[in-house]
Enzyme design. Structure first.
Site, mmCIF file in Angstrom:
data_model
loop_
_atom_site.group_PDB
_atom_site.id
_atom_site.type_symbol
_atom_site.label_atom_id
_atom_site.label_comp_id
_atom_site.label_asym_id
_atom_site.label_seq_id
_atom_site.Cartn_x
_atom_site.Cartn_y
_atom_site.Cartn_z
ATOM 1 N N SER A 123 0.797 -1.223 0.000
ATOM 2 C CA SER A 123 0.000 0.000 0.000
ATOM 3 C C SER A 123 0.830 1.273 0.000
ATOM 4 O O SER A 123 0.305 2.358 -0.222
ATOM 5 C CB SER A 123 -0.956 0.021 1.209
ATOM 6 O OG SER A 123 -0.249 0.282 2.405
ATOM 7 N N LYS A 159 1.022 4.003 7.175
ATOM 8 C CA LYS A 159 0.331 4.878 6.224
ATOM 9 C C LYS A 159 0.829 6.313 6.372
ATOM 10 O O LYS A 159 1.564 6.644 7.291
ATOM 11 C CB LYS A 159 -1.193 4.854 6.472
ATOM 12 C CG LYS A 159 -1.877 3.519 6.193
ATOM 13 C CD LYS A 159 -1.931 3.205 4.719
ATOM 14 C CE LYS A 159 -2.698 1.917 4.458
ATOM 15 N NZ LYS A 159 -1.972 0.715 4.940
#
Length: 202
Positions: A123, A159
């Site tokens: 990701s 993230k």
């Protein structure tokens, strides 16, 4: 005087250290030079140590340093397993070894207490963080757009930290993943300060 192979090994050690932030393991050396075993790689390192070209530190991971680097502030960074770079997942914080790194390479204060996590997932590929990479993090207050290890609603993930209208949320660096908006809690466990890639082909 170093042999031609020993000079090649010194060059490999320096290049690997510049690229990854740590020295290569004996397995890395074995694979790069096509040695028959890790024992052969270790024998070459011992020969370099006898000639004073390197120093090996007992009890430290990847424990090879150059004599001129001995005065640097090298610390053992605890490694706490995997961090999902995908969807959030349970990630118990247990110590899984240590990495020896130079604090000045990371641009950290001597009082900093960094830790390392191994990335699992894709990701964060847009930020050049790939599956299998190691991220070095420091426990400090995050700023918008920092890449963070976060505990969100009881699960962990790696993230980018963002704030919209006063509310924090997490965003992947891969359009295949949605933004993550906390329902109950968002706790930042560490802010990314460095990265190294054990396998240069990854």
């Amino acid at each position: 005087m170093l042999t031609e192979r020993q000079q090649e090994l010194i060059g490999f050690l320096r290049t690997y250290q510049r690229t990854h932030g740590v020295m290569p393991s004996t397995r890395d050396i074995q694979q790069h030079f096509g040695f028959a075993s890790q024992t052969a790689a270790m024998s070459h390192l011992k020969a370099l140590e006898r000639k004073g070209a390197i120093r090996r530190l007992a009890g430290k991971a990847r424990a090879v340093v150059f004599p001129e680097d001995m005065e640097r502030d090298t610390v053992d960074i605890p490694f706490y397993g995997l961090i999902p770079a995908g969807f959030t997942a349970d990630n118990p914080q247990f110590s899984d070894g240590k990495l020896s790194m130079d604090m000045s390479t990371l641009g950290l204060r001597p009082s900093a207490r960094p830790f390392a996590l191994k990335v699992r997932g894709d990701s964060m590929v847009g930020a050049h963080i790939c599956h299998g990479d190691f991220v070095i993090l420091e426990q400090k207050e995050p700023k918008p757009r920092d890449i963070v290890a976060a505990l969100m609603d009881g699960e962990t993930t790696l993230k980018r930290y963002l704030i919209d209208k006063g509310r924090p949320f997490l965003r992947a660096e891969n359009p295949a993943y949605p933004d993550l908006i906390p329902v109950r809690e968002l706790s930042i466990q560490g802010v990314m300060v460095g990265l190294f890639r054990p396998n240069p082909n990854v």
